[in-house]
Design a protein around this motif. Structure first.
Motif, PDB file in Angstrom:
ATOM      1  N   SER A   1      60.673 -92.100 -16.303  1.00  0.00           N
ATOM      2  CA  SER A   1      59.240 -92.348 -16.114  1.00  0.00           C
ATOM      3  C   SER A   1      58.486 -91.022 -16.052  1.00  0.00           C
ATOM      4  N   GLU A   2      59.175 -89.973 -15.678  1.00  0.00           N
ATOM      5  CA  GLU A   2      58.623 -88.631 -15.756  1.00  0.00           C
ATOM      6  C   GLU A   2      59.778 -87.652 -15.948  1.00  0.00           C
ATOM      7  N   ARG A   3      59.465 -86.539 -16.597  1.00  0.00           N
ATOM      8  CA  ARG A   3      60.490 -85.515 -16.808  1.00  0.00           C
ATOM      9  C   ARG A   3      59.800 -84.172 -17.025  1.00  0.00           C
ATOM     10  N   CYS A   4      60.484 -83.121 -16.619  1.00  0.00           N
ATOM     11  CA  CYS A   4      59.905 -81.796 -16.759  1.00  0.00           C
ATOM     12  C   CYS A   4      61.019 -80.751 -16.843  1.00  0.00           C
ATOM     13  N   GLN A   5      60.949 -79.944 -17.867  1.00  0.00           N
ATOM     14  CA  GLN A   5      61.808 -78.772 -17.964  1.00  0.00           C
ATOM     15  C   GLN A   5      60.948 -77.558 -17.651  1.00  0.00           C
ATOM     16  N   ARG A   6      61.500 -76.667 -16.828  1.00  0.00           N
ATOM     17  CA  ARG A   6      60.786 -75.437 -16.490  1.00  0.00           C
ATOM     18  C   ARG A   6      61.697 -74.252 -16.803  1.00  0.00           C
ATOM     19  N   ILE A   7      61.183 -73.298 -17.552  1.00  0.00           N
ATOM     20  CA  ILE A   7      61.951 -72.103 -17.877  1.00  0.00           C
ATOM     21  C   ILE A   7      61.938 -71.182 -16.658  1.00  0.00           C
ATOM     22  N   GLU A   8      63.145 -70.841 -16.169  1.00  0.00           N
ATOM     23  CA  GLU A   8      63.253 -69.937 -15.033  1.00  0.00           C
ATOM     24  C   GLU A   8      63.521 -68.498 -15.476  1.00  0.00           C
ATOM     25  N   SER A   9      64.191 -68.337 -16.607  1.00  0.00           N
ATOM     26  CA  SER A   9      64.374 -67.009 -17.198  1.00  0.00           C
ATOM     27  C   SER A   9      64.535 -67.181 -18.706  1.00  0.00           C
ATOM     28  N   PHE A  10      64.252 -66.121 -19.429  1.00  0.00           N
ATOM     29  CA  PHE A  10      64.277 -66.177 -20.888  1.00  0.00           C
ATOM     30  C   PHE A  10      64.801 -64.850 -21.407  1.00  0.00           C
ATOM     31  N   GLU A  11      65.793 -64.912 -22.291  1.00  0.00           N
ATOM     32  CA  GLU A  11      66.408 -63.704 -22.823  1.00  0.00           C
ATOM     33  C   GLU A  11      66.651 -63.877 -24.318  1.00  0.00           C
ATOM     34  N   VAL A  12      66.360 -62.841 -25.083  1.00  0.00           N
ATOM     35  CA  VAL A  12      66.583 -62.865 -26.530  1.00  0.00           C
ATOM     36  C   VAL A  12      67.752 -61.950 -26.860  1.00  0.00           C
ATOM     37  N   GLN A  13      68.678 -62.476 -27.665  1.00  0.00           N
ATOM     38  CA  GLN A  13      69.839 -61.714 -28.125  1.00  0.00           C
ATOM     39  C   GLN A  13      69.925 -61.892 -29.638  1.00  0.00           C
ATOM     40  N   GLY A  14      69.253 -61.023 -30.387  1.00  0.00           N
ATOM     41  CA  GLY A  14      69.226 -61.134 -31.844  1.00  0.00           C
ATOM     42  C   GLY A  14      68.440 -62.363 -32.274  1.00  0.00           C
ATOM     43  N   THR A  15      69.109 -63.318 -32.957  1.00  0.00           N
ATOM     44  CA  THR A  15      68.438 -64.550 -33.396  1.00  0.00           C
ATOM     45  C   THR A  15      68.659 -65.693 -32.411  1.00  0.00           C
ATOM     46  N   LEU A  16      69.166 -65.364 -31.214  1.00  0.00           N
ATOM     47  CA  LEU A  16      69.440 -66.369 -30.184  1.00  0.00           C
ATOM     48  C   LEU A  16      68.539 -66.126 -28.980  1.00  0.00           C
ATOM     49  N   ALA A  17      67.896 -67.177 -28.512  1.00  0.00           N
ATOM     50  CA  ALA A  17      67.116 -67.121 -27.278  1.00  0.00           C
ATOM     51  C   ALA A  17      67.782 -68.045 -26.272  1.00  0.00           C
ATOM     52  N   VAL A  18      67.980 -67.545 -25.053  1.00  0.00           N
ATOM     53  CA  VAL A  18      68.618 -68.332 -24.001  1.00  0.00           C
ATOM     54  C   VAL A  18      67.626 -68.502 -22.859  1.00  0.00           C
ATOM     55  N   ALA A  19      67.348 -69.750 -22.530  1.00  0.00           N
ATOM     56  CA  ALA A  19      66.424 -70.068 -21.446  1.00  0.00           C
ATOM     57  C   ALA A  19      67.188 -70.764 -20.322  1.00  0.00           C
ATOM     58  N   SER A  20      67.108 -70.204 -19.116  1.00  0.00           N
ATOM     59  CA  SER A  20      67.625 -70.913 -17.944  1.00  0.00           C
ATOM     60  C   SER A  20      66.597 -71.968 -17.590  1.00  0.00           C
ATOM     61  N   ILE A  21      67.069 -73.199 -17.407  1.00  0.00           N
ATOM     62  CA  ILE A  21      66.163 -74.345 -17.260  1.00  0.00           C
ATOM     63  C   ILE A  21      66.389 -75.054 -15.919  1.00  0.00           C
TER      64      ILE A  21
ATOM     65  N   SER B   1      69.281 -73.685 -22.085  1.00  0.00           N
ATOM     66  CA  SER B   1      69.063 -74.121 -23.453  1.00  0.00           C
ATOM     67  C   SER B   1      69.159 -72.896 -24.338  1.00  0.00           C
ATOM     68  N   GLU B   2      69.950 -73.029 -25.392  1.00  0.00           N
ATOM     69  CA  GLU B   2      70.118 -71.954 -26.356  1.00  0.00           C
ATOM     70  C   GLU B   2      69.409 -72.360 -27.642  1.00  0.00           C
ATOM     71  N   PHE B   3      68.565 -71.479 -28.122  1.00  0.00           N
ATOM     72  CA  PHE B   3      67.789 -71.732 -29.330  1.00  0.00           C
ATOM     73  C   PHE B   3      68.142 -70.675 -30.367  1.00  0.00           C
ATOM     74  N   GLU B   4      68.510 -71.117 -31.561  1.00  0.00           N
ATOM     75  CA  GLU B   4      68.722 -70.206 -32.673  1.00  0.00           C
ATOM     76  C   GLU B   4      67.600 -70.434 -33.680  1.00  0.00           C
ATOM     77  N   PHE B   5      67.297 -69.408 -34.471  1.00  0.00           N
ATOM     78  CA  PHE B   5      66.136 -69.438 -35.350  1.00  0.00           C
ATOM     79  C   PHE B   5      66.512 -69.094 -36.782  1.00  0.00           C
ATOM     80  N   ARG B   6      65.819 -69.730 -37.710  1.00  0.00           N
ATOM     81  CA  ARG B   6      65.974 -69.438 -39.137  1.00  0.00           C
ATOM     82  C   ARG B   6      64.654 -69.767 -39.823  1.00  0.00           C
TER      83      ARG B   6
END
Length: 123
Positions: free
Chosen positions: A60-80, A106-111
């Motif tokens: 009925s409700e949901r929320c993700q909050r980024i607590e930290s964010f780090e970029v490693q090349g084409t990978l971004a890692v967010a502590s959630i 959450s790990e995000f890769e980009f292209r």
């Protein structure tokens, strides 16, 4: 990278699937891992959209909050930090109204200027 991730999470929190998918690559890969087990995976924006729409009714409700964010090349890692309220009794034993507070990353890769892979890992 950060602006794409922020947009994705903001749209997720608003439960706006179309907007959530606006910044993802057509060939996006998605995996959700909980307690070391892959419990959901998709290949392509159409499959991710289907999964995202199916999951809308779970909370009925949901929320993700980024607590930290780090970029490693084409990978971004967010502590959630994840907070949600269960919308109805679920087969896995969760009950309507139950509050979930989970942490993970959450790990995000980009292209090609878009999110091409998302891996959600909860602890």
């Amino acid at each position: 990278m950060r602006s794409l991730v922020d947009h994705y999470i903001d749209a997720y929190n608003r439960m706006d699937v179309d907007d959530m998918l606006a910044g993802v690559h057509p060939d996006v890969e998605f995996r959700n891992i909980s307690a070391g087990v892959v419990n959901a995976s998709t290949s392509g924006v159409v499959e991710l959209g289907k999964l995202a729409r199916q999951s809308l009714s779970l909370f009925s409700e949901r929320c993700q909050r980024i607590e930290s964010f780090e970029v490693q090349g084409t990978l971004a890692v967010a502590s959630i930090a994840f907070h949600a309220v269960v919308a109805g009794d679920l087969p896995n034993g969760l009950k309507k109204g139950q509050v979930l507070n989970l942490s993970g990353r959450s790990e995000f890769e980009f292209r090609d200027g878009a999110i091409s892979r998302i891996t959600d890992i909860s602890y």
